[in-house]
Design a protein around this motif. Structure first.
Motif, PDB file in Angstrom:
ATOM      1  N   PHE A 129       3.953  -3.850 -11.501  1.00 21.39           N
ATOM      2  CA  PHE A 129       3.059  -2.706 -11.278  1.00 21.39           C
ATOM      3  C   PHE A 129       2.140  -2.465 -12.477  1.00 21.39           C
ATOM      4  O   PHE A 129       1.083  -1.847 -12.352  1.00 21.39           O
ATOM      5  N   HIS A 130       2.549  -2.983 -13.634  1.00 23.36           N
ATOM      6  CA  HIS A 130       1.703  -2.748 -14.820  1.00 23.36           C
ATOM      7  C   HIS A 130       0.318  -3.364 -14.638  1.00 23.36           C
ATOM      8  O   HIS A 130      -0.644  -2.941 -15.265  1.00 23.36           O
ATOM      9  N   MET A 131       0.219  -4.364 -13.742  1.00 27.10           N
ATOM     10  CA  MET A 131      -1.091  -4.984 -13.510  1.00 27.10           C
ATOM     11  C   MET A 131      -2.081  -3.932 -12.989  1.00 27.10           C
ATOM     12  O   MET A 131      -3.274  -4.031 -13.215  1.00 27.10           O
ATOM     13  N   ILE A 132      -1.540  -2.918 -12.307  1.00 22.02           N
ATOM     14  CA  ILE A 132      -2.409  -1.864 -11.774  1.00 22.02           C
ATOM     15  C   ILE A 132      -2.382  -0.641 -12.699  1.00 22.02           C
ATOM     16  O   ILE A 132      -3.414  -0.126 -13.113  1.00 22.02           O
ATOM     17  N   GLY A 144       0.823  -1.214   0.000  1.00 19.98           N
ATOM     18  CA  GLY A 144       0.000   0.000   0.000  1.00 19.98           C
ATOM     19  C   GLY A 144       0.854   1.259   0.000  1.00 19.98           C
ATOM     20  O   GLY A 144       0.592   2.195  -0.756  1.00 19.98           O
ATOM     21  N   ALA A 145       1.906   1.264   0.856  1.00 15.44           N
ATOM     22  CA  ALA A 145       2.742   2.464   0.956  1.00 15.44           C
ATOM     23  C   ALA A 145       3.466   2.724  -0.364  1.00 15.44           C
ATOM     24  O   ALA A 145       3.530   3.855  -0.857  1.00 15.44           O
ATOM     25  N   LEU A 146       4.012   1.649  -0.968  1.00 13.83           N
ATOM     26  CA  LEU A 146       4.762   1.825  -2.220  1.00 13.83           C
ATOM     27  C   LEU A 146       3.836   2.225  -3.373  1.00 13.83           C
ATOM     28  O   LEU A 146       4.171   3.077  -4.197  1.00 13.83           O
ATOM     29  N   ALA A 147       2.650   1.611  -3.393  1.00 13.92           N
ATOM     30  CA  ALA A 147       1.702   1.949  -4.465  1.00 13.92           C
ATOM     31  C   ALA A 147       1.238   3.392  -4.301  1.00 13.92           C
ATOM     32  O   ALA A 147       1.130   4.139  -5.275  1.00 13.92           O
ATOM     33  N   PHE A 205       1.464   6.447  -7.096  1.00 10.02           N
ATOM     34  CA  PHE A 205       0.310   7.212  -7.586  1.00 10.02           C
ATOM     35  C   PHE A 205       0.414   8.686  -7.188  1.00 10.02           C
ATOM     36  O   PHE A 205       0.015   9.564  -7.945  1.00 10.02           O
ATOM     37  N   ALA A 206       0.970   8.943  -5.993  1.00  8.25           N
ATOM     38  CA  ALA A 206       1.093  10.334  -5.540  1.00  8.25           C
ATOM     39  C   ALA A 206       2.002  11.126  -6.479  1.00  8.25           C
ATOM     40  O   ALA A 206       1.824  12.320  -6.687  1.00  8.25           O
ATOM     41  N   ARG A 207       2.966  10.439  -7.079  1.00  8.63           N
ATOM     42  CA  ARG A 207       3.910  11.117  -7.976  1.00  8.63           C
ATOM     43  C   ARG A 207       3.191  11.730  -9.186  1.00  8.63           C
ATOM     44  O   ARG A 207       3.620  12.741  -9.724  1.00  8.63           O
ATOM     45  N   ILE A 211       4.042  -9.861  -3.822  1.00  7.27           N
ATOM     46  CA  ILE A 211       2.994  -8.839  -3.612  1.00  7.27           C
ATOM     47  C   ILE A 211       3.624  -7.519  -3.151  1.00  7.27           C
ATOM     48  O   ILE A 211       3.309  -6.452  -3.663  1.00  7.27           O
ATOM     49  N   ALA A 212       4.562  -7.612  -2.197  1.00  5.74           N
ATOM     50  CA  ALA A 212       5.170  -6.384  -1.678  1.00  5.74           C
ATOM     51  C   ALA A 212       5.965  -5.660  -2.764  1.00  5.74           C
ATOM     52  O   ALA A 212       6.072  -4.432  -2.762  1.00  5.74           O
TER      53      ALA A 212
END
Ligand code: SF4
Ligand code: SF4
Length: 702
Positions: A257-260, A38-41, A45-47, A248-249
């Motif tokens: 990450f491309h999955m998201i 969650g933190a890394l994702a 996204f925040a970027r 997952i992590a």
């Protein structure tokens, strides 16, 4: 210990042989994994919020967007395009993965919610048993098998046959990491299952887990006993669980990450991306026009960079790359992504996004090479919008005076004379003098169809024949039409695509003022480029916003006029092929009207392998017509070779039919430089039709 052998109903114990401490450790690690993920994702996204606002509303009607994206992604339609095996492979992996994910979630719901709730209510219950368990196990095994097979094919294509498009300048360890991790997780799942079935003494009902059963059989054959399996099982289970946690992590850190990001990119896509370009904000100063820094890209464009899966489909269809121009669309997207990553990590200094001479992230020659043909965007399975980003970079080049000399000259010609040829405005309608009838003046009388002739049919000698033919057809159909004579100006479509937004806006203003001075019901364009910008971009400037005025490409109008032309369908007998112009086909989805017209003349039509949406650009778009670029093989020569050598049924093509004046110029040139003059004729569709119509008239006269 509960032995599954003694189980009355088909089921299995989730934490079998793991013990209460192991179970607690598992939950602890699961929570840590989710938090890290969650933190890394969130950080990724925040970027995107550092990017500029996107000019288009990408989040309107969100539920509809999500459903539509799910259909695109779920069907794998883009992956199947031009690569059936690739499509099948990706479908197996995607659907296998999703099924395993859903299956694990169902298990979690049973274990962590349903059982606990029912226990709190008095009697613990589980739905993970009986018929449900049997069907669940069968589906999971079958879909897991597809998952592993898909990954096996992926590994085979990457490492054994070394599929060319999978390897590029940005290929790195993360590409192997994704495929190998998924493969190991898939295979690992079966190994754990096999050990469990063996350790639990092959309960009959477990035959539904047919792959796991097979693995257990193999273990038995190589000498693994039930007690050995019982000892190995916790080790195998933990290895599999830990591998899953690591994977997952790490999802937000690398290619997984491309999955998201890819799905988010498809959700937020703009249906008209590239077809209609975004404008420049009215209050933007010259320094703010185009992309100078990475933050000058919009949040959606930053997301584009992260969504790229490096599949290479865009590069494999790019005519600029194929002809040896210094452009690889995948590399441009990934160069920008890499630069942002390096910049964020403090491993590189800030530098201009685009400039001459190798000091920037992207070299200007790369953007000069783009033909704005949209083949890359059409091929991209995750809807990356290359052309809009390339336009931002072209705008920067233009604003900083870094256009090539020939493009600069073309822009100056347009600015001074309203056409790219630099010829006087008064000469624009000279071609009508060769006709033996009057072409009505739409400035003087109301007409049904305002015919926008365009620069090339007006000034270029070869294309003037196209204009004369179309005039002949309109006369023969006896429709009310007229032209703007010397008050017509360049439509601006390609001016905009080389980045000259100011000049484009000036042309829109002038052309719209001219249109508004005339009385007409519809506009018909000779050139698909005019057709595109009138249809998709002029309304953004307030003209024809309600779509009251129909805009036609001439092939669409003539198709409607066929009954008035009296064609019998047997006037001509050439063997021809038809080239789909990018701006008519890929841009505006018109593939059938021109084909229908060719057939109406009686010609035998054969297709080239790359037809319709897969058509191959002539090389003239995006300002290519005005540039003198170094190329190994001109796109036009390559396309003529394709027509002569690869057309369906080995047909011997004698006529190459075009429906775009720019294509006419490019192919007449390619015919000469490629040495095809004795082999093939380039014919405008209007010329073919005029010949058929005239042939009819002559027969009637006889
Ligand atoms: S628009 Fe055409 S020429 Fe430009 S990068 Fe895409 S495929 Fe290549
Ligand atoms: S931009 Fe699209 S087509 Fe090109 S490599 Fe990336 S994901 Fe593939």
């Amino acid at each position: 210990m509960t032995s599954l052998l003694q189980a009355q109903t088909p089921t299995r114990e989730t934490f079998w042989l793991i013990g209460p401490i192991g179970e607690a450790v598992f939950y602890y690690l699961a929570v840590v994994t989710v938090l890290v993920f969650g933190a890394l994702a969130y950080r990724r996204f925040a970027r995107y919020t550092d990017g500029t606002d996107d000019p288009f509303d990408r989040l309107d009607a969100l539920p509809k967007r999500i459903v539509s994206a799910a259909k695109i992604v779920g069907s794998n339609e883009k992956q199947f395009n031009r690569d059936f095996v690739g499509g099948l492979m990706h479908s197996f992996i995607l659907w296998g993965f999703l099924t395993l994910l859903i299956g694990t979630t169902i298990l979690m719901i049973d274990m962590d919610f349903y059982r606990k709730i029912t226990a709190a209510m008095g009697t613990e219950q589980s739905f993970f048993e009986g018929a449900f368990y049997l069907s669940y196990s069968f589906v999971m095994d079958a879909m897991g098998l597809l998952f592993v097979v898909g990954l096996g094919v992926a590994l085979y294509r990457r490492y054994v046959t070394r599929n060319e498009r999978l390897w590029g300048r940005h290929t790195s360890a993360e590409d192997g990491y994704l495929v190998w991790m998924l493969f190991l997780l898939g295979v690992g799942g079966y190994l754990v299952e096999g050990v469990r079935i063996l350790a639990s003494g092959f309960p009959d009902f477990e035959t539904v887990s047919f792959v796991g059963w097979f693995v257990a059989d193999v273990f038995g054959l190589v000498g693994v006993t039930e007690s050995m399996a019982t000892t190995i099982y916790p080790l195998a289970w933990w290895s599999h669980a830990l591998l899953a946690f690591v994977f997952i992590a790490s999802i937000p850190l690398a290619k997984p990450f491309h999955m998201i990001s890819s799905f988010a990119n498809v959700v937020t896509r703009d249906e008209k991306a590239g077809i209609r370009l975004p404008g420049v904000p009215e209050d933007a100063s010259p320094d703010e026009i185009g992309a100078s820094d990475i933050e000058d890209f919009s949040w959606k464009q930053l997301l584009d960079h992260d969504a790229c899966t490096k599949c290479g489909r865009c590069s494999s269809v790019c005519p600029a790359k194929a002809s040896g121009r210094p452009l690889d669309p995948r590399d441009v997207i990934l160069d920008l992504r890499e630069y942002r990553k390096e910049l964020d990590a403090g491993r590189t200094e800030s530098k201009p996004i685009i400039a001459d001479g190798g000091t920037s992230v992207i070299d200007s020659s790369t953007m000069d090479s783009c033909m704005a043909c949209m083949a890359c965007m059409d091929a991209c399975p995750v809807e990356i919008e290359h052309v809009t980003q390339f336009t931002e970079m072209n705008r920067r080049l233009t604003e900083s005076g870094q256009m090539t000399e020939t493009v600069q000259e073309a822009m100056m010609n347009v600015f001074q004379n309203g056409n790219t040829f630099g010829d006087p405005e008064r000469k624009r309608p000279d071609w009508v003098d060769d006709l033996d009838f009057e072409v009505p003046d739409a400035r003087e009388e109301p007409v049904e169809y305002l015919w926008y002739v365009g620069d090339y049919p007006s000034y270029d000698e070869r294309n003037q024949e196209v204009a004369k033919s179309l005039a002949t057809i309109l006369e023969a159909a006896d429709v009310s039409y007229g032209i703007l004579y010397d008050d017509e100006q360049n439509d601006g479509n390609d001016i905009r695509r080389v980045g000259e937004e100011g000049l484009y806006e000036m042309l829109v203003e002038d052309n719209v003022a001219q249109f508004e001075d005339c009385e007409f019901e519809s506009i018909v364009c000779t050139d698909p480029h005019s057709f595109n910008t009138f249809t998709n971009e002029y309304p953004e400037f307030g003209w024809n916003e309600d779509g009251e005025i129909d805009v036609y490409h001439y092939t669409q109008l003539v198709q409607e006029l066929v009954p008035q032309l009296g064609l019998t369908g047997s006037e001509l007998d050439y063997t021809v092929t038809y080239h789909d112009p990018c701006h008519l086909g890929r841009f505006n989805d018109e593939y059938e009207a021109p084909r229908e017209l060719v057939r109406q003349t009686g010609c035998e039509l054969h297709e080239m392998p790359r037809n319709r949406a897969n058509s191959y650009c002539c090389g003239g778009g995006g300002g290519g017509l005005w540039m003198d670029l170094e190329e190994e093989t001109k796109p036009s020569e390559e396309r003529l070779r394709e027509a002569l050598e690869d057309t369906d049924a080995g047909a011997e093509i004698e006529t190459f039919v075009v429906a775009c004046p720019m294509c006419m110029t490019m192919y007449e040139d390619g015919r000469k430089t490629g040495g095809f003059e004795d082999d093939i004729e380039i014919v405008g569709l209007s010329e073919l039709l005029a010949e058929a119509v005239t042939a009819d008239t002559m027969v009637a006269d006889d």
